[in-house]
Design an enzyme around this catalytic site. Structure first.
Site, short mmCIF file in Angstrom:
data_model
loop_
_atom_site.label_atom_id
_atom_site.label_comp_id
_atom_site.label_asym_id
_atom_site.label_seq_id
_atom_site.Cartn_x
_atom_site.Cartn_y
_atom_site.Cartn_z
CB CYS A 82 -0.33 -6.93 -5.04
SG CYS A 82 -1.74 -5.87 -5.31
CG HIS A 174 -0.63 -7.05 -0.20
ND1 HIS A 174 0.55 -6.52 -0.66
CD2 HIS A 174 -1.60 -6.53 -0.98
CE1 HIS A 174 0.32 -5.70 -1.66
NE2 HIS A 174 -0.98 -5.68 -1.88
CD GLU A 176 2.93 -8.27 1.51
OE1 GLU A 176 2.47 -9.40 1.24
OE2 GLU A 176 2.70 -7.26 0.81
N1 GLN Z 1 -2.76 -1.40 -8.37
C1 GLN Z 1 -1.35 -1.69 -8.36
C2 GLN Z 1 -0.83 -1.93 -9.78
O1 GLN Z 1 -1.57 -2.03 -10.68
C3 GLN Z 1 -1.07 -2.91 -7.51
C4 GLN Z 1 -1.43 -2.62 -6.07
C5 GLN Z 1 -0.60 -3.34 -5.06
O2 GLN Z 1 0.45 -3.90 -5.37
N2 GLN Z 1 -1.02 -3.28 -3.83
O3 GLN Z 1 0.34 -2.00 -9.98
#
Ligand code: GLN
Length: 192
Positions: A82, A174, A176
């Site tokens: 992410c 994710h 995890e």
């Molecule tokens: N929206 C977050 C970002 O732009 C990422 C979200 C996440 O890591 N769950 O950094």
């Protein structure tokens, strides 16, 4: 069996969840990385989800940005989940890139226009050929395009959600936060 020492960048975000998943894998030892010294003990590193703009700032404050980039370009396996994926990208649409090591262009909060957080199921042949994996998305980015050495591992709703480029792995979801250790085991398979 050799124990593989896996660092988890521990400046912000879903650090404990990655450490917990690693603790369920026999040949892995996970530990938090906040300093250059700790980074030097890692054979591979996970960059967790969180907030990419905050993580970028903290990487600089903790003097980790350059050493981390150097280790990655030297071949250390790295996995960004992410926000971690955003840190790895060479291009961030409408934003700044950070480590700029992966041949991908990402769009932050891209699924947000459809729904903020959701889960999906997919079979990802390279990771888990027979069992579908549950994929959890939280204000997730998606990958607009890949080039060079990057290849697509998985698409969700027509958008690229997982990519691999040699020693570099990136997922917009994710693993995890699920009960499966399949993705973490796949990441460990990138180590010699
Ligand atoms: N929206 C977050 C970002 O732009 C990422 C979200 C996440 O890591 N769950 O950094």
């Amino acid at each position: 069996m050799r124990t593989k020492k896996i660092g988890v960048l521990a400046l912000q975000g879903s650090v404990e969840e990655h450490l917990h998943t690693l603790s369920q894998i026999e040949d892995a030892e996970g530990f938090p990385v906040r300093t250059k010294e700790e980074l030097s003990h890692a054979e591979a590193i996970i960059l967790p989800g969180g907030e990419s703009t905050t993580l970028r700032k903290l990487l600089r404050e903790f003097d980790l940005e350059d050493p981390l980039r150097r280790r990655i370009t030297d071949g250390m396996p790295v996995w960004g989940t992410c926000a971690g994926m955003i840190l790895l990208a060479r291009e961030v649409e409408g934003g700044e890139s950070t480590l700029s090591v992966m041949d991908i262009s990402v769009r932050r909060n891209a699924y947000g226009r459809q729904s903020d957080s959701f889960s999906a199921e997919a079979v990802i042949p390279e990771v888990s050929p027979s069992d579908p994996l549950r994929l959890v998305f939280i204000r997730a980015p998606w990958v607009e395009r890949v080039w060079g050495g990057a290849h697509i591992l998985c698409e969700v709703d027509g958008h690229i959600a997982a990519v691999r480029q040699h020693n570099i792995l990136a997922t917009s979801f994710h693993p995890e936060l699920t009960n499966s250790t399949a993705f973490h085991r796949y990441f460990l398979s990138l180590l010699p």
